[in-house]
Scaffold this motif. Structure first.
Motif, PDB file in Angstrom:
ATOM      1  N   ARG A 180     -44.468 -36.007  72.366  1.00  0.00           N
ATOM      2  CA  ARG A 180     -43.195 -35.972  73.238  1.00  0.00           C
ATOM      3  C   ARG A 180     -42.439 -34.834  72.438  1.00  0.00           C
ATOM      4  N   GLN A 181     -41.561 -34.364  73.422  1.00  0.00           N
ATOM      5  CA  GLN A 181     -40.451 -33.396  72.947  1.00  0.00           C
ATOM      6  C   GLN A 181     -39.314 -34.030  72.385  1.00  0.00           C
ATOM      7  N   VAL A 182     -38.970 -33.809  71.142  1.00  0.00           N
ATOM      8  CA  VAL A 182     -37.961 -34.377  70.527  1.00  0.00           C
ATOM      9  C   VAL A 182     -36.677 -33.691  70.382  1.00  0.00           C
ATOM     10  N   PHE A 183     -36.777 -32.152  70.074  1.00  0.00           N
ATOM     11  CA  PHE A 183     -35.747 -31.207  70.217  1.00  0.00           C
ATOM     12  C   PHE A 183     -35.990 -30.009  70.614  1.00  0.00           C
ATOM     13  N   SER A 184     -35.176 -29.154  70.845  1.00  0.00           N
ATOM     14  CA  SER A 184     -35.614 -27.883  71.375  1.00  0.00           C
ATOM     15  C   SER A 184     -36.193 -26.947  70.360  1.00  0.00           C
ATOM     16  N   GLU A 185     -36.921 -25.914  70.801  1.00  0.00           N
ATOM     17  CA  GLU A 185     -37.811 -24.953  69.784  1.00  0.00           C
ATOM     18  C   GLU A 185     -36.613 -24.213  68.870  1.00  0.00           C
ATOM     19  N   GLU A 186     -35.309 -24.170  69.387  1.00  0.00           N
ATOM     20  CA  GLU A 186     -34.465 -23.598  68.590  1.00  0.00           C
ATOM     21  C   GLU A 186     -34.041 -24.391  67.579  1.00  0.00           C
ATOM     22  N   VAL A 187     -33.960 -25.662  67.658  1.00  0.00           N
ATOM     23  CA  VAL A 187     -33.438 -26.501  66.635  1.00  0.00           C
ATOM     24  C   VAL A 187     -34.608 -26.496  65.658  1.00  0.00           C
ATOM     25  N   ALA A 188     -36.030 -26.703  66.085  1.00  0.00           N
ATOM     26  CA  ALA A 188     -37.231 -26.826  65.277  1.00  0.00           C
ATOM     27  C   ALA A 188     -37.183 -25.340  64.529  1.00  0.00           C
ATOM     28  N   TYR A 189     -36.909 -24.236  65.024  1.00  0.00           N
ATOM     29  CA  TYR A 189     -36.849 -23.208  64.174  1.00  0.00           C
ATOM     30  C   TYR A 189     -36.027 -22.902  63.143  1.00  0.00           C
ATOM     31  N   ILE A 190     -34.505 -23.337  63.690  1.00  0.00           N
ATOM     32  CA  ILE A 190     -33.523 -23.351  62.515  1.00  0.00           C
ATOM     33  C   ILE A 190     -33.937 -24.103  61.350  1.00  0.00           C
ATOM     34  N   MET A 191     -34.451 -25.516  61.659  1.00  0.00           N
ATOM     35  CA  MET A 191     -34.837 -26.109  60.604  1.00  0.00           C
ATOM     36  C   MET A 191     -35.983 -25.549  59.602  1.00  0.00           C
ATOM     37  N   LEU A 192     -36.961 -24.700  60.301  1.00  0.00           N
ATOM     38  CA  LEU A 192     -38.052 -23.966  59.487  1.00  0.00           C
ATOM     39  C   LEU A 192     -37.110 -23.099  58.623  1.00  0.00           C
ATOM     40  N   LYS A 193     -36.233 -22.329  59.305  1.00  0.00           N
ATOM     41  CA  LYS A 193     -35.786 -21.476  58.465  1.00  0.00           C
ATOM     42  C   LYS A 193     -34.756 -21.791  57.373  1.00  0.00           C
ATOM     43  N   ILE A 194     -34.213 -23.003  57.427  1.00  0.00           N
ATOM     44  CA  ILE A 194     -33.310 -23.590  56.425  1.00  0.00           C
ATOM     45  C   ILE A 194     -34.269 -24.046  55.421  1.00  0.00           C
ATOM     46  N   MET A 195     -35.556 -24.651  55.608  1.00  0.00           N
ATOM     47  CA  MET A 195     -36.345 -25.278  54.681  1.00  0.00           C
ATOM     48  C   MET A 195     -37.142 -24.146  54.104  1.00  0.00           C
ATOM     49  N   GLN A 196     -37.166 -22.903  54.680  1.00  0.00           N
ATOM     50  CA  GLN A 196     -37.789 -21.740  53.947  1.00  0.00           C
ATOM     51  C   GLN A 196     -36.784 -21.380  52.696  1.00  0.00           C
ATOM     52  N   GLY A 197     -35.621 -21.603  52.817  1.00  0.00           N
ATOM     53  CA  GLY A 197     -34.671 -21.471  51.864  1.00  0.00           C
ATOM     54  C   GLY A 197     -34.977 -22.215  50.577  1.00  0.00           C
ATOM     55  N   SER A 198     -35.539 -23.577  50.884  1.00  0.00           N
ATOM     56  CA  SER A 198     -35.967 -24.476  49.571  1.00  0.00           C
ATOM     57  C   SER A 198     -36.848 -23.739  48.903  1.00  0.00           C
ATOM     58  N   VAL A 199     -37.841 -23.135  49.635  1.00  0.00           N
ATOM     59  CA  VAL A 199     -39.048 -22.489  48.803  1.00  0.00           C
ATOM     60  C   VAL A 199     -38.349 -21.151  48.227  1.00  0.00           C
ATOM     61  N   LYS A 200     -37.534 -20.522  48.801  1.00  0.00           N
ATOM     62  CA  LYS A 200     -37.050 -19.172  48.490  1.00  0.00           C
ATOM     63  C   LYS A 200     -36.254 -19.131  47.039  1.00  0.00           C
ATOM     64  N   TYR A 201     -35.424 -20.078  47.049  1.00  0.00           N
ATOM     65  CA  TYR A 201     -34.410 -20.150  45.925  1.00  0.00           C
ATOM     66  C   TYR A 201     -33.788 -21.654  45.651  1.00  0.00           C
ATOM     67  N   GLY A 202     -34.559 -22.461  46.120  1.00  0.00           N
ATOM     68  CA  GLY A 202     -34.096 -23.906  46.220  1.00  0.00           C
ATOM     69  C   GLY A 202     -35.004 -24.937  45.368  1.00  0.00           C
ATOM     70  N   THR A 203     -34.991 -26.129  45.633  1.00  0.00           N
ATOM     71  CA  THR A 203     -35.687 -26.981  44.765  1.00  0.00           C
ATOM     72  C   THR A 203     -37.373 -26.766  44.564  1.00  0.00           C
ATOM     73  N   ALA A 204     -37.641 -25.992  45.499  1.00  0.00           N
ATOM     74  CA  ALA A 204     -39.236 -25.707  45.806  1.00  0.00           C
ATOM     75  C   ALA A 204     -39.589 -24.265  45.328  1.00  0.00           C
ATOM     76  N   LYS A 205     -38.735 -23.781  44.707  1.00  0.00           N
ATOM     77  CA  LYS A 205     -38.684 -22.373  44.459  1.00  0.00           C
ATOM     78  C   LYS A 205     -39.861 -21.942  43.571  1.00  0.00           C
ATOM     79  N   ARG A 206     -40.415 -22.739  42.695  1.00  0.00           N
ATOM     80  CA  ARG A 206     -41.539 -22.492  41.665  1.00  0.00           C
ATOM     81  C   ARG A 206     -42.978 -22.358  42.628  1.00  0.00           C
TER      82      ARG A 206
END
Length: 768
Positions: free
Chosen positions: A600-626
């Motif tokens: 089922r479609q839960v939210f738009s592609e745009e919302v999903a992509y925003i979240m992916l970009k935000i969670m990439q921040g966790s890997v780049k400089y946040g809690t998952a940086k290691r």
């Protein structure tokens, strides 16, 4: 003349008394046969059952590449054809059991009369066809003589019916396929694997004779338990083969001299699919079979219909996942054990002796040993006494099984000290499960930590909260949120670094997992919409309508959380994670093909992509940086999670192809690390994800040339404002630097020796 007539009369009387019983007997036998045939002496199987006799064959389960994973079965049987049988097995069977098999029509009159005249001392007179009828329909011999006679009559009738419908070759094959050779070896093919570790087609003369000898009594003439008896019986079979010219004298003498040799191996683990995902798979299969029955009226059985089950599991990826879990947890276990050196109540922390007692007693009640003692009538006090007596028990260790003298009571405590894990890896676009690690070793720990264990999820829940903020409040990655201390009634969440003040962007708030930001978001959205979104993303566990869910207070399974966050990787479309791909019946007809994904479609592609970009921040400089130290290629988004008192460590990571979730913890929540440096998700769970993904990309088995998340066509790029006032910059700087400091302090153990681990723990003790 009178005397002559008298002699004639005597002669007639003698003839009458001879022939009358004879013909009467024939008529009686005919009537008995007729009555048995008509079912007057007991119900007979219907024609359909005779034409399709029950020959239970387990269902085979294959991985995504067609590799056999195992089987589901009630009887461990593999059907073979007559042409697959070695010639010696056919000759031995006929010589031993039914030399006139090819000439009679189900009943051998000569053998029957011999059995009657010798009162069974010279054999029972049963043909191979009669024995097959017994195996298929009448079952074990009755102890009561009259009931056994009744069984014999039915077997005669059924033997004739079988002979009408099957060739001699088919009857021999059916007989060999049906016979139970013990040790879960149903049929000659499985028996060959069990007793000689080879295919039936590869059996030599002596091995064929051994198995035929077992047909008389598989327990009495079992070569594993009674090799002398088995040899004597084998020699009898060989003698019969020589007698009826299936062997010449030289062959016979040569075989007699050979000792009994077996290569016994119960291959239950290799055959039966005993693993963490098997119950989940069974449920999916049964749902499909129920649907098929409703549509066609035909009932199929998972355990006996010989189905072919095709799954999405990839054996290589499964192997990488299991090795990743073992590689990390074996060292994490050392750290945990060291941290418990001064803990008198190990492995439990921060609980009373009374609470510990309740935990151990509760675990005791779930053991088979407790149930056995309870059945013997022992009181609770006596049972506890028995549990505290040392026994020789097999223990799980990361270096293999170990037998030690330990009481069952202390064994329970030991089990609760072993660090556990769950891993689930999904193909993003289909929801197909590629790897499922429900625990560290199924032989010792059967409880599945993927679909069964509900544990507090911590910050790994925050992406759902942030997606709600973007959906409900129309926030974007650059939206500024206050980092001041927050109070909502009695609820006052704290930041793990103890720093407050200023403003942070939505992107930094998630990347650095700042609790005050999450608290402010839930206060504006309210729990209702967040829970609603979580449900749409596949979470069925109860989520309390309390603002603390923003920090991950709810208990949810790894299966649910991984499936939910995969909605982001799949650009807003939720797909229910599934392991079943296709089902075929024994003739290759497709019963179920998994094309109807539950999505089922839960939210738009745009919302999903925003979240992916935000969670990439966790890997780049946040809690998952290691993660950066592992040199993984392509886009990676993810979120760590750590729960109260470090009881649970989470990491769910996504690349364009896979969403993989990892949970690490203990059997009991009160077993945990005593500091966040080791207990955080970035240290407990993240390295497992990294090892797993590195193995996959190193072997280049699953990247499909997709290394970058695809940007939606109408996506607006967000470049967050960098010019903010000094105070905010200072506070933001402090937050980021604190995370970096924590990153340095949280020493990882991936490539650390045991000696270095000891030094790390000693340093922690000094700091405290």
């Amino acid at each position: 003349m009178h005397k002559k007539n008298k002699k004639i009369n005597y002669f007639r009387i003698l003839i009458f008394y001879f022939w009358f019983p004879f013909f009467l007997g024939i008529i009686a036998v005919f009537l008995v046969f007729y009555a048995a045939f008509r079912g007057y002496l007991g119900a007979l199987p219907n024609i359909k059952d005779i034409e399709n006799p029950t020959m239970e064959v387990g269902s085979r389960v294959y991985d995504a590449n067609g590799i056999l994973l195992g089987r589901f079965f009630s009887e461990n049987r593999t059907l073979i054809t007559y042409n697959q049988l070695p010639k010696n097995s056919v000759n031995a069977l006929i010589a031993k059991e039914d030399i006139r098999f090819k000439n009679h029509s189900g009943i051998d009159i000569k053998s029957f009369l011999r059995a009657i005249l010798s009162l069974g001392k010279r054999g029972g007179g049963s043909t191979i066809s009669q024995q097959l009828a017994k195996l298929l329909f009448t079952g074990p011999s009755a102890k009561n003589k009259f009931e056994r006679i009744h069984q014999k009559l039915l077997e005669w009738v059924l033997a004739i019916e079988l002979e009408k419908r099957y060739t001699k070759e088919e009857i021999i094959a059916m007989y060999y396929n049906k016979f139970d050779f013990l040790y879960n070896a149903k049929g000659i093919e499985t028996a060959a694997h069990t007793y000689f570790n080879k295919k039936s087609s590869d059996l030599n003369l002596g091995e064929c004779a051994i198995l035929v000898g077992m047909l008389e009594n598989p327990s009495l003439y079992n070569p594993k338990n009674y090799p002398r008896r088995a040899k004597k019986q084998r020699n009898l079979v060989l003698y019969k083969m020589k007698k009826y010219d299936f062997l010449d004298l030289d062959q016979y003498k040569k075989e007699l001299e050979k000792p009994i040799k077996i290569n016994f191996k119960i291959q239950k683990k290799d055959f039966e699919l005993l693993t963490y995902y098997s119950e989940f798979l069974k449920k999916e299969i049964q749902e499909s079979l129920d649907e098929y029955e409703i549509k066609t009226g035909k009932k199929l059985n998972l355990y006996s219909s010989g189905l072919k089950i095709y799954t999405s599991i990839d054996s290589k990826m499964q192997d990488y996942a299991e090795k990743a879990v073992k590689k990390h947890l074996s060292k994490l276990q050392v750290l945990f054990d060291l941290s418990q050196r001064k803990n008198k109540n190990a492995p439990f922390l921060n609980i009373s002796k009374e609470k510990t007692e309740r935990i151990l007693i509760s675990a005791m009640h779930r053991t088979q040993f407790y149930q056995d003692l309870k059945q013997k009538g022992l009181t609770e006090e006596n049972i506890i006494e028995e549990f505290k007596k040392p026994q020789l028990i097999k223990l799980f260790t990361w270096n293999g099984e170990k037998k030690v003298l330990i009481s069952p009571w202390n064994f329970i405590r030991y089990q609760k000290s072993i660090v556990q894990a769950g891993l689930l890896s999904l193909e993003s676009s289909t929801g197909y499960i590629k790897a499922w690690v429900g625990g560290i070793d199924f032989d010792y720990f059967q409880y599945d930590h993927v679909a069964q264990t509900q544990r507090q999820v911590g910050s790994v829940f925050k992406p759902i909260l942030y997606a709600s903020a973007i959906n409900e409040l129309h926030y974007n990655p650059c939206t500024m949120i206050s980092n001041d201390k927050f109070h909502l009634g009695k609820w006052s969440p704290k930041n793990s670094n103890g720093k407050y003040g200023g403003f942070v962007t939505l992107k930094d708030g998630l990347a650095l997992s700042i609790n005050t930001v999450s608290a402010r978001l839930i206060s504006k959205i309210t729990p209702g919409p967040v829970i609603s979104l979580a449900k749409k993303m596949g979470i069925k566990s109860i989520i309390p309508e309390h603002p603390s869910i923003a920090l991950g207070s709810a208990d949810i399974t790894l299966y649910e959380m991984t499936g939910a966050l995969n909605t982001f990787t799949n650009y807003g479309v939720y797909i229910k994670p599934s392991v079943l791909v296709k089902i075929e019946d024994e003739n290759g007809n497709v019963i179920k093909s998994k094309l109807d994904f539950i999505k089922r479609q839960v939210f738009s592609e745009e919302v999903a992509y925003i979240m992916l970009k935000i969670m990439q921040g966790s890997v780049k400089y946040g809690t998952a940086k290691r993660l950066q130290k592992y040199n993984l290629i392509g886009d990676i988004a993810g979120k760590t999670g750590t729960t109260n008192e470090n009881s649970d460590g989470w990491f769910i990571g996504m690349d364009p192809n896979l969403t993989t979730g990892v949970w690490v913890g203990w059997e009991d929540r009160f077993s945990h690390f005593n500091n966040i440096k080791l207990g955080q998700g970035a240290n407990m769970a993240l390295p497992i994800w990294a090892y797993y993904m590195k193995s996959i990309y190193k072997k280049v088995i699953y990247h499909n040339n997709k290394l970058v998340f695809q940007k939606p066509k109408n996506y607006k790029n967000y470049e967050c404002e960098k010019k903010i006032n000094y105070k905010n910059k200072e506070n933001n700087y402090i937050i980021i630097e604190e995370e970096k400091k924590e990153e340095r302090d949280s020493s990882t153990i991936e490539n650390t020796s045991v000696e270095e681990i000891i030094n790390i723990e000693d340093n922690f003790d000094k700091e405290k």
